[in-house]
Design an enzyme around this catalytic site. Structure first.
Site, PDB file in Angstrom:
ATOM      1  N   HIS A  32       0.815  -1.211   0.000  1.00  0.00           N
ATOM      2  CA  HIS A  32       0.000   0.000   0.000  1.00  0.00           C
ATOM      3  C   HIS A  32       0.851   1.264   0.000  1.00  0.00           C
ATOM      4  CE1 HIS A  32      -4.301  -1.194   0.339  1.00  0.00           C
ATOM      5  NE2 HIS A  32      -3.685  -2.350   0.338  1.00  0.00           N
ATOM      6  N   SER A  40      -0.147  -1.207  -6.573  1.00  0.00           N
ATOM      7  CA  SER A  40       0.072  -2.381  -7.414  1.00  0.00           C
ATOM      8  C   SER A  40       0.765  -1.968  -8.705  1.00  0.00           C
ATOM      9  CB  SER A  40      -1.266  -3.053  -7.749  1.00  0.00           C
ATOM     10  OG  SER A  40      -1.828  -3.583  -6.585  1.00  0.00           O
ATOM     11  N   LYS A  85     -14.219  -8.508  -7.604  1.00  0.00           N
ATOM     12  CA  LYS A  85     -13.373  -9.341  -8.460  1.00  0.00           C
ATOM     13  C   LYS A  85     -12.573 -10.337  -7.614  1.00  0.00           C
ATOM     14  CE  LYS A  85      -9.989  -8.792 -12.163  1.00  0.00           C
ATOM     15  NZ  LYS A  85      -9.096  -7.835 -12.812  1.00  0.00           N
ATOM     16  N   ASP A  86     -12.005  -9.858  -6.496  1.00  0.00           N
ATOM     17  CA  ASP A  86     -11.268 -10.751  -5.608  1.00  0.00           C
ATOM     18  C   ASP A  86     -12.181 -11.814  -5.019  1.00  0.00           C
ATOM     19  OD1 ASP A  86      -8.857  -9.620  -6.052  1.00  0.00           O
ATOM     20  OD2 ASP A  86      -8.742  -8.482  -4.185  1.00  0.00           O
ATOM     21  N   GLU A 140       6.444 -33.949  -0.430  1.00  0.00           N
ATOM     22  CA  GLU A 140       5.227 -33.365  -0.994  1.00  0.00           C
ATOM     23  C   GLU A 140       5.619 -32.486  -2.176  1.00  0.00           C
ATOM     24  OE1 GLU A 140       1.699 -33.577   0.790  1.00  0.00           O
ATOM     25  OE2 GLU A 140       2.927 -35.368   0.701  1.00  0.00           O
TER      26      GLU A 140
END
Lengths: 224, 397, 243
Positions: free
Chosen positions: B210, B214, B238-239, B282
């Site tokens: 922040h 982005s 959207k998220d 894994e």
């Protein structure tokens, strides 16, 4: 994607936003719908987590299997002596009273100090609602869990009482007489509970079973 | 993250004055026109939240004790009410989390999100990835099955390769000569504590993001798009939509394909006298296991595996080109493509036996890994800076 | 009923599952632990049993005389045998309680080996998952015993089974299943393939007892996400045009 406004969902509260947008009602409905659905989903997700805190089948089976009835021999108990046994995980004090102690329980000076001298509050089976608060005067049997906050009172003589013996709770100082009756103005509100019991013979007490009040159990009392 | 202007927040906002500016900042946070790869962060946050909560509830029933660990896990599966759901969220969640994590890092690599001024976002994220890998490894030991025991044995013995202090360090870390009750308890505390530490680092990661905002994937394109939208409501929705799809995949994995990624031998109690026939990690730790195995020297393998991660940390300084998006940098595009193929090859190599084919494939993949980051990116970036420098007449970074 | 039960255990309402299903099944509960020779009257038709329920009977009467299932407790079988008293009876016969693991009948590994031609009977807790070949192998192997072909000689306590993977078909487990050895309360004929199939179903259940519940919950969860995703998608497309 229909263009018409949905007249059945007027949302005047969103007017300040709605006036800017061509489809305010549709948007409000969809927002409310997704919030409601998401919230319902989150609540459903909480179900298995809360469920896992439930006691397991095995331990509930164990608690029902736990020995509900226990025989205690009082042959070794000399007059004036007492012993503590554990019944269903709880301490039970069994005292063998001398005639002096039995006599002291009816002392008017003592009774005047007690909160419930007549044992009116159901903390004992009916057959123990008497002056000595037990089935036989010479044996007193009490669950020594303080009715205040669950500490275990010690069996000891209390100075202010006649020679009846008594119980003293170390946590907040509640005092009980030799018959488990709480004194006035003590933190503990009720007398010590009497478990369901009967005498198998003169020297054996069976805890967990009352012959005279077969329906009496720890669920019937006011407070453990 | 709504614009909290309703009067009901008045009481709170007088007492917590920063709350309203914070909410407004979150809601109005300007988002460049990002694509669907930018929703992976939200998916990761949800995956971590599920891991955290399910882990807390599992820890109420788990016993970090040598004699009880395995049985307590069986009890969670068989006897704790809904215990199997919580455990499958936790065991399936780790795969979902790492899948999203690697895609998230891959997105950062492709779109150059590591570059100035977002170095701190990148570094905190990489640090978090290391924490996640440690947590996953420690957590995998806890059920004390065959794979837990032998996986932990193999990896902890890699520590022994450190010259001079290796064995002493191993014994010090395990608390005893071999993997046993003391080590199991330490692994449990490590696993449990790291959950909280990661939660803090997530906060730092978001804080760093922040600060700078982005990155914009369209900036290097022929038609850069500088428009921004406030985070709420468009990017919130959207998220949420991406998280919804992510959770649906999560549900498919844990409810319909629970054995897809699990190791069968972990339902057998650890036996220090018998190594299982095919011991593989894994999938999410497989690349580094393949690296350890690809280099004949034990110390060399350890150094290579560590270096492969460290090289990512210095990436912002290896690639100082002003261009971000690999889509518009032909050489970087090819390099990143090769790196992604190499990463998948290493995953597969780590999950297969140490046959010559897989060992050589993993050697090739390691070569690609280091060539891309240590040679291709600096060279390309140097050329691009020259070009930009000549076109903008000596603008320095 | 099965669906309802899955729902109850799965979404795990706080109502105890054993309590709700106890009265409904009380009539058929005590059958599995009665001796084999006492057959129930065939006249009254009993509710059909699930394969794994018949498999539990076979496990109780046959398999558990050599094999352990140590990861499971006697009480865990409540999912297949709703009668607590029947389970308690079974556990007591084996000197155990509901919360004890289903242990091996042999006091030590050495005794178990000595009684089985040198091979210790493996624990069955997760055998359906861990054995090579999985449930299909178990099913075929249990029904795979054949007469010794000419030219093959068997050591004592060894049995010819062309399906078995160990010891080149010279198997150490004595043929466990025989025609009609068990009388199922639901009237299913106890043929060897039937019993092999039932006991395999039971072993799968013992390994992964939440399978059907898991699928049920999974379907519900996916439907939920389809609905939520649909609403969110509509909202997103709306916002894309407007906001």
């Amino acid at each position: 994607m229909t263009q018409k406004h949905d007249a059945s969902f007027p949302h005047p509260s969103l007017d300040e936003e709605g006036s800017l947008l061509p489809h305010p009602t549709r948007r409000t409905v969809l927002t409310a719908g997704s919030v409601a659905l998401g919230g319902a989903g989150a609540c459903t997700l909480a179900v298995p987590f809360l469920d896992s805190l439930r006691r397991t089948q095995a331990s509930s089976a164990a608690s029902t299997r736990e020995q509900a009835v226990m025989d205690v021999s009082v042959q070794d108990l000399a007059p004036g002596a007492h012993k503590i046994v554990v019944w269903q995980g709880m301490p039970v004090a069994i005292q063998h009273r001398t005639p002096d102690m039995i006599h002291a329980l009816e002392d008017t000076a003592l009774l005047a100090q007690l909160a419930d001298p007549q044992s009116r509050i159901r903390q004992q089976p009916h057959e123990a609602e008497n002056a000595h608060r037990s089935l036989r005067p010479e044996y007193g049997v009490y669950i020594t869990i303080c009715t205040h906050l669950g500490c275990v009172p010690d069996y000891k003589d209390i100075a202010s009482l006649p020679a009846s013996g008594g119980f003293f709770c170390p946590c907040h100082g509640s005092q009980f007489d030799g018959a488990g009756r709480v004194l006035r103005n003590m933190p503990a509100p009720y007398n010590l509970p009497v478990p369901p019991l009967h005498f198998v013979d003169d020297h054996t007490i069976r805890l967990g079973e009352s012959l005279l009040s077969p329906h009496y159990s720890l669920n019937s009392i006011q407070q453990l | 993250m709504n614009d909290n202007t309703t009067p009901s927040t008045g009481w709170l906002s007088t007492r917590l004055p920063f709350l309203r500016p914070l909410c407004q900042h979150m809601a109005r946070f300007p988002m460049p026109p990002v694509n669907l790869f930018w929703t992976l962060g939200a998916c990761l946050l949800v995956a971590f939240g599920l891991m955290f909560v399910s882990g807390l509830f599992l820890s109420l029933h788990y016993q970090p004790d040598l004699s009880q660990a395995f049985d307590s896990v069986e009890a969670i599966e068989r006897r704790v009410p809904s215990g199997w759901i919580i455990r499958s969220i936790h065991t399936g969640g780790v795969s979902m989390l790492f899948a999203a994590l690697y895609l998230h890092v891959g997105r950062g690599l492709w779109y150059g999100s590591y570059k100035a001024p977002r170095e701190l976002v990148w570094l905190s994220g990489l640090f978090m990835m290391l924490l996640f890998m440690t947590t996953a490894f420690a957590g995998y030991v806890l059920p004390w099955g065959q794979m837990s025991y032998w996986g932990a044995t193999v990896i902890t013995h890699a520590v022994e390769a450190i010259p001079g202090i290796g064995h002493g360090l191993l014994v010090y870390l395990l608390g005893e000569d071999t993997l046993g009750g003391i080590a199991l308890h330490r692994f449990f505390i490590l696993h449990f504590t790291l959950g909280f530490i990661i939660a803090t680092v997530i906060g730092l990661h978001v804080l760093c993001l922040h600060g700078t905002g982005s990155s914009n994937p369209t900036l290097d394109s022929p038609r850069p798009d500088h428009t921004t939208r406030p985070f709420a409501p468009f990017y919130v929705v959207k998220d949420c939509l991406a998280v919804c799809v992510f959770l649906a995949l999560f549900a498919v994995l844990i409810f319909f394909l629970p054995d897809l990624l699990g190791k069968l031998d972990n339902v057998i109690l650890a036996n220090p006298l018998k190594t299982p026939a095919d011991i593989t990690p894994e999938w999410y730790l497989a690349p580094w296991f393949a690296m350890l195995r690809a280099i004949p020297s034990r110390l060399g393998g350890l150094i290579a595996a560590a270096a492969s991660l460290l090289v990512l940390f210095v990436l912002p300084w290896l690639d100082r080109s002003p261009r971000h998006n690999a889509t518009y940098r032909p050489l970087v595009r090819a390099g990143m493509g090769l790196f992604f193929i190499a990463f998948i090859t290493l995953i597969l190599a780590g999950m297969h036996g140490a046959t010559p084919l897989w060992v050589w494939l993993s050697r090739g993949a390691m070569l690609v890994w280091f060539l891309v980051f240590l040679v291709l990116l600096p060279v390309t970036s140097y050329r691009e800076r020259q070009m930009t420098g000549s076109s903008t007449q000596g603008e320095t970074s | 009923m099965k669906l309802l039960r899955s729902f109850l255990t799965g979404t795990a309402l706080l109502v105890s599952f054993s309590l709700t299903s106890l009265p409904a099944h009380a009539s058929s509960t005590d059958e599995p632990i009665v001796p084999i020779q006492k057959s129930p009257p065939p006249a009254e038709p009993l509710p059909p049993m699930r394969p794994e329920e018949r498999g539990l009977m076979i496990f109780q009467q046959v398999c558990s005389s050599c094999h352990s299932m140590e990861r499971a407790h006697y009480g865990d079988m409540i999912g297949l045998q709703p009668s607590v008293t029947a389970l308690q009876h079974w556990a007591q016969q084996r000197h155990a309680g509901l919360e004890s693991p289903i242990a091996s009948p042999y006091p030590s590994v050495a005794v178990g080996k000595a009684n089985n031609g040198g091979d210790y009977p493996p624990d069955l807790s997760h055998i359906a998952r861990t054995i090579r070949g999985g449930p299909d192998y178990i099913r075929q192997m249990l029904a795979g015993y054949r007469p010794v072909p000419p030219g093959v000689t068997l050591a004592p306590n060894t049995y010819y089974n062309p399906i078995a993977l160990t010891h080149h078909h010279k198997f150490k487990m004595r043929p466990p299943l025989h025609e009609g050895m068990i009388t199922f309360p639901d009237g299913t004929k106890a043929t060897i393939p039937q019993m092999a199939s039932d006991v395999t179903a039971f072993l799968q259940w013992a390994d992964d007892s939440h399978r059907s519940t898991r699928h049920f919950i999974g379907t519900a969860v996916l439907l939920y996400f389809a609905l939520l995703g649909g609403v969110l998608l509509a909202l997103w497309r709306l916002l894309k045009r407007t906001a």
